[in-house]
Design a protein around this motif. Structure first.
Motif, PDB file in Angstrom:
ATOM      1  N   HIS A 116       0.814  -1.216   0.168  1.00  0.00           N
ATOM      2  CA  HIS A 116       0.323  -0.287  -0.283  1.00  0.00           C
ATOM      3  C   HIS A 116       1.038   1.035  -0.123  1.00  0.00           C
ATOM      4  CE1 HIS A 116      -2.650   2.703   0.621  1.00  0.00           C
ATOM      5  NE2 HIS A 116      -2.490   2.993   1.710  1.00  0.00           N
ATOM      6  N   THR A 117       1.056   1.913  -1.142  1.00  0.00           N
ATOM      7  CA  THR A 117       1.394   3.441  -0.588  1.00  0.00           C
ATOM      8  C   THR A 117       0.949   4.310  -1.374  1.00  0.00           C
ATOM      9  OG1 THR A 117       3.665   3.899  -1.515  1.00  0.00           O
ATOM     10  CG2 THR A 117       3.223   2.776  -3.185  1.00  0.00           C
ATOM     11  N   PHE A 118       1.248   5.112  -2.409  1.00  0.00           N
ATOM     12  CA  PHE A 118       0.458   6.769  -3.257  1.00  0.00           C
ATOM     13  C   PHE A 118       1.817   7.795  -3.156  1.00  0.00           C
ATOM     14  CE2 PHE A 118      -1.205   7.345   1.180  1.00  0.00           C
ATOM     15  CZ  PHE A 118      -0.988   8.659   1.509  1.00  0.00           C
ATOM     16  N   PHE A 119       1.226   7.956  -4.237  1.00  0.00           N
ATOM     17  CA  PHE A 119       2.364   9.726  -5.217  1.00  0.00           C
ATOM     18  C   PHE A 119       2.384  10.838  -3.669  1.00  0.00           C
ATOM     19  CE2 PHE A 119       1.892   7.594  -8.788  1.00  0.00           C
ATOM     20  CZ  PHE A 119       3.017   7.646  -9.473  1.00  0.00           C
TER      21      PHE A 119
ATOM     22  N   TRP B 185      18.160   6.740  -2.487  1.00  0.00           N
ATOM     23  CA  TRP B 185      18.276   5.281  -2.385  1.00  0.00           C
ATOM     24  C   TRP B 185      16.792   5.027  -1.831  1.00  0.00           C
ATOM     25  CZ3 TRP B 185      20.299   1.046   1.660  1.00  0.00           C
ATOM     26  CH2 TRP B 185      19.532   0.063   1.049  1.00  0.00           C
ATOM     27  N   SER B 186      15.799   4.938  -2.152  1.00  0.00           N
ATOM     28  CA  SER B 186      14.368   4.468  -1.754  1.00  0.00           C
ATOM     29  C   SER B 186      13.971   2.605  -1.634  1.00  0.00           C
ATOM     30  CB  SER B 186      13.221   4.484  -3.062  1.00  0.00           C
ATOM     31  OG  SER B 186      11.543   4.291  -2.796  1.00  0.00           O
ATOM     32  N   ALA B 187      14.356   2.414  -0.672  1.00  0.00           N
ATOM     33  CA  ALA B 187      14.531   1.289   0.260  1.00  0.00           C
ATOM     34  C   ALA B 187      13.337   0.518   0.407  1.00  0.00           C
ATOM     35  CB  ALA B 187      15.179   1.827   1.031  1.00  0.00           C
ATOM     36  N   GLY B 188      12.564  -0.163  -0.123  1.00  0.00           N
ATOM     37  CA  GLY B 188      10.883  -0.387  -0.390  1.00  0.00           C
ATOM     38  C   GLY B 188      10.262   0.466  -0.769  1.00  0.00           C
ATOM     39  N   CYS B 189      10.138   0.432  -2.309  1.00  0.00           N
ATOM     40  CA  CYS B 189       9.593   1.450  -2.646  1.00  0.00           C
ATOM     41  C   CYS B 189       8.446   0.201  -3.227  1.00  0.00           C
ATOM     42  CB  CYS B 189      10.389   1.158  -4.188  1.00  0.00           C
ATOM     43  SG  CYS B 189      11.054   0.206  -5.463  1.00  0.00           S
ATOM     44  N   SER B 190       8.329  -0.409  -2.979  1.00  0.00           N
ATOM     45  CA  SER B 190       6.316  -0.697  -3.422  1.00  0.00           C
ATOM     46  C   SER B 190       6.411  -0.656  -4.663  1.00  0.00           C
ATOM     47  CB  SER B 190       5.665   0.150  -2.758  1.00  0.00           C
ATOM     48  OG  SER B 190       4.815  -1.254  -2.736  1.00  0.00           O
TER      49      SER B 190
ATOM     50  N   CYS C  91      12.790   5.403   3.732  1.00  0.00           N
ATOM     51  CA  CYS C  91      12.690   3.798   4.093  1.00  0.00           C
ATOM     52  C   CYS C  91      11.494   3.967   5.009  1.00  0.00           C
ATOM     53  CB  CYS C  91      13.724   3.215   4.773  1.00  0.00           C
ATOM     54  SG  CYS C  91      13.388   1.223   5.073  1.00  0.00           S
ATOM     55  N   ARG C  92       9.608   4.925   4.449  1.00  0.00           N
ATOM     56  CA  ARG C  92       9.208   4.611   5.147  1.00  0.00           C
ATOM     57  C   ARG C  92       8.063   3.647   4.744  1.00  0.00           C
ATOM     58  NH1 ARG C  92       7.198  10.114   2.843  1.00  0.00           N
ATOM     59  NH2 ARG C  92       7.106   8.321   0.911  1.00  0.00           N
TER      60      ARG C  92
ATOM     61  N   LYS D 124      -5.931  10.050 -12.235  1.00  0.00           N
ATOM     62  CA  LYS D 124      -6.319  10.271 -10.676  1.00  0.00           C
ATOM     63  C   LYS D 124      -5.719  10.074  -9.673  1.00  0.00           C
ATOM     64  CE  LYS D 124      -8.426   6.467 -10.289  1.00  0.00           C
ATOM     65  NZ  LYS D 124      -7.602   5.355  -9.172  1.00  0.00           N
ATOM     66  N   ASP D 125      -4.741   9.076  -9.373  1.00  0.00           N
ATOM     67  CA  ASP D 125      -3.705   9.041  -8.527  1.00  0.00           C
ATOM     68  C   ASP D 125      -2.502  10.038  -8.084  1.00  0.00           C
ATOM     69  OD1 ASP D 125      -4.952   6.890  -8.332  1.00  0.00           O
ATOM     70  OD2 ASP D 125      -3.921   5.174  -8.934  1.00  0.00           O
TER      71      ASP D 125
END
Length: 289
Positions: free
Chosen positions: A88-91, A122-127, A231-232, A178-179
């Motif tokens: 689960h993620t979003f812009f 680095w985007s760690a856990g970029c989904s 890493c969020r 829309k995202d």
């Protein structure tokens, strides 16, 4: 780690011969060992729903047989881990991080690139990539000329995740229009192209990012230091010892004065706590040696 549900009749309508409390406990132990992910008692139904298709497609019939399979087949274990991760993620999620990136980090990035110095993020856990593309749009900024010059400089983004399906989506770089509404309009106009109901990320952004499969719990085939690490909302799935080991590894991977961005419910604790200075909500600066 206590992961055994209170009742053997975990899933209504599912025979314990197919999926039992003992099966759940074994799976929880395997997943924890492989990826550091904690599966508490309340996750029994999730484990069943996520792994049942794999049990069927492998012909295992029962979860007990599937457990034997993932104990012998690393590739199938990776599929099980990926199935149990949440993507689960979003812009522009947690927008204050991107505001900090734009106001505090971007000027230094531009200066380094002008001086022909490398910049690594680095985007760690970029989904599925929404975080990564939000980062790059923020760094490039609303002026296309500036962003294109940055893209032609020594700026590289590493984006990693444990789930192959998430990496595939991120690399596709195509999302519903829309995202992208949370992204500032000027950035959307500069760096995306709308085709019908979809928006495609600009080639200039795609050229600087490398999407890779990586288990944060395993080895990191990474050289050099990062200017920033995102890493969020990843560490929420780990127990405290795993979180603290991971934060220490991030500390070691950051350049002096580099930034670590973590999720809104996460905190830096453990052996690396003195390595960082809190400079904003869930934003930490790596202290200089």
């Amino acid at each position: 780690m206590n992961a055994i549900p209170a009742s053997k009749d975990m899933i209504p309508g599912v025979s314990p011969d197919i999926y039992s409390a003992d099966d759940f406990a074994k799976i929880a132990k395997i997943i924890y060992g492989a990826a550091g992910i904690v599966l508490p008692q309340g996750k029994a139904m999730l484990v069943y729903s996520r792994l049942a298709p794999l049990v069927r497609t492998t012909g295992s019939v029962t979860f007990g047989k599937y457990i034997e399979l993932i104990g012998e087949d690393p590739a199938e274990l990776n599929k099980a881990v990926a199935a149990l991760t949440t993507n689960h993620t979003f812009f522009y999620r947690e927008a204050h991080h991107f505001e900090h990136l734009a106001n505090e980090v971007r000027p230094h990035v531009i200066e380094k690139l002008r001086n022909r110095q490398p910049v690594r993020i680095w985007s760690a856990g970029c989904s599925s990539g929404e975080e990564t593309w939000s980062m790059i749009m923020t760094l490039f900024g609303p002026d296309r000329s500036t962003g294109l010059n940055m893209g032609r400089s020594d700026l590289r983004i590493l984006a990693t995740d444990i789930a192959p399906h998430a990496i595939n989506k991120a690399e596709e770089a195509r999302y519903a229009v829309k995202d992208l509404k949370p992204v500032p309009e000027a950035l959307r106009r500069a760096w995306t192209t709308e085709t019908g109901d979809d928006a495609v990320m600009a080639d200039a952004m795609r050229s600087i990012v490398r999407f890779r499969l990586l288990n944060l719990h395993g080895d990191w085939p990474i050289k050099g230091k990062f200017d920033a690490i995102f890493c969020r909302n990843v560490m929420i799935y780990f127990d405290n010892p795993t979180k603290e080991r991971l934060v220490k590894r991030f500390s070691d991977a950051l350049a002096p004065n580099g930034f670590l961005y973590i999720g809104h419910s996460e905190r830096v604790t453990g052996p690396a706590v003195n390595d960082f200075q809190l400079v904003g909500p869930t934003i930490y600066r790596r202290r200089a040696a």
